[in-house]
Design an enzyme around this catalytic site. Structure first.
Site, short mmCIF file in Angstrom:
data_model
loop_
_atom_site.label_atom_id
_atom_site.label_comp_id
_atom_site.label_asym_id
_atom_site.label_seq_id
_atom_site.Cartn_x
_atom_site.Cartn_y
_atom_site.Cartn_z
N HIS A 126 0.81 -1.23 0.00
CA HIS A 126 0.00 0.00 0.00
C HIS A 126 0.84 1.28 0.00
CE1 HIS A 126 0.71 -0.18 4.36
NE2 HIS A 126 0.34 1.08 4.43
N LYS A 176 5.96 5.42 -1.36
CA LYS A 176 6.90 6.14 -0.47
C LYS A 176 8.35 5.89 -0.88
CE LYS A 176 4.12 6.88 3.62
NZ LYS A 176 3.80 6.43 4.98
N HIS A 226 -6.11 4.36 -0.53
CA HIS A 226 -6.06 3.92 0.88
C HIS A 226 -6.00 5.08 1.88
CE1 HIS A 226 -1.60 4.22 0.37
NE2 HIS A 226 -1.58 4.36 1.69
FE LIG Z 1 -0.04 5.35 3.02
#
Ligand SMILES: [Fe+2]
Length: 307
Positions: free
Chosen positions: A170, A174, A223
């Site tokens: 998810h 990043k 999300h």
């Molecule tokens: Fe996140």
């Protein structure tokens, strides 16, 4: 036995001899002699045998001929050379075996590929979590929480597997976020916050070339959406947000509230539970939040939900 087709010299040779002496060069009946069987059973009997001296396969067939009073008065015996049929049969058996072996090998390769696929997904999850010491183990914990919610709701095994992969990946977006931002001890400024909030979109972009993962793209992208429409990146509301993304959001938020961050210590489980209750229906999907509250009520999260 009918001997019409045989030459006279041959007839002389075979008269007075036992059938097994003529056909098998033997001094006693062959095992499973069809004549013996036919005598006992009073019906047609067949037997297949391989004649070593001729290197051929034969089928012997004995049919009893009954008299009017129902007694056996004679037998009709026939012997058919079935060598060609046997060769074809053996070829068929061999090709069937080869086909089955091919299927077994394919199955083995498929299982191996599946293992590789699972390991790659886990490696990605580890790469995301390794970005910062503050996010160590985050993807795995979120996955465990999301699966617990899914099981509590009663989702099918196939859906749980989709959710498992989506939860592990998810935060893959990043990977493209600067470590200094993720590790920043203080509050993020607007610009930094905007960069962090790009990670669901970046995550979807990173995974886009993997067509086989397309069913998790919407989960990755959404999300961080909230039921009240104040989430990001698309400010979707309620049912507009994919249900699995709503589950991941609950699991993700819970882990954020129970894990230390560079800018604050973990508020803790009690606080996280009260927040889930407080924001169920505004930030969190009520069905997912309530299912998770039931799970938390039943289990000790430090043990039961840890791999
Ligand atoms: Fe996140």
């Amino acid at each position: 036995m009918t001997v019409i087709a045989l030459r006279k010299s041959v007839i002389k040779e075979i008269i007075g001899k036992r059938c097994y002496e003529i056909m098998h060069n033997g001094s006693k009946p062959i095992e499973a002699c069809p004549l013996l069987k036919s005598k006992t059973m009073e019906k047609t009997e067949k037997v297949e045998y391989f004649e070593k001296s001729l290197n051929r396969h034969f089928m012997g067939c004995i049919t009893p001929v009954l008299s009017e009073d129902g007694r056996i008065k004679s037998y009709i015996a026939s012997i058919i050379d079935i060598t060609e049929t046997k060769i074809k049969e053996n070829k068929l058996i061999k090709s069937r075996e080869a086909f089955l072996n091919m299927l077994r090998e394919t199955d083995h390769s498929y299982k191996e590929l599946k293992e590789i696929y699972k390991a790659i997904i886990l490696s990605f999850a580890n790469a995301i979590d390794a970005k910062s010491r503050w996010t160590k183990g985050h993807s795995e914990r979120v996955t465990n929480y999301a699966i617990a919610i899914a099981k509590e709701i009663g989702l099918k095994a196939k859906d749980i597997e989709t959710l498992r992969i989506a939860s592990l990946l998810h935060d893959i977006g990043k990977i493209g976020t600067y470590d200094v931002i993720l590790d920043k001890p203080g509050r993020l400024n607007d610009e930094e916050l905007a960069l962090v909030r790009m990670h669901p979109v970046k995550g979807e972009e990173i995974l886009k070339p993997v067509r086989q993962l397309q069913q998790i793209f919407p989960i990755i992208r959404h999300h961080h959406e909230r039921i009240d429409g104040n989430g990001y990146p698309d400010r979707l509301r309620g049912e507009e947000i994919p249900f699995f993304a709503r589950i991941v959001h609950v699991a993700d938020s819970f882990d954020s509230m129970t894990a230390d961050r560079p800018y604050r210590p973990a508020p803790g489980k009690e606080y996280a539970v009260s927040e889930l209750k407080k924001y169920s229906g505004t930030q969190f999907d009520p069905r997912a939040a309530e299912a998770f509250l039931r799970v938390l009520d039943k289990s000790d999260i430090s043990t039961a939900l840890t791999v």
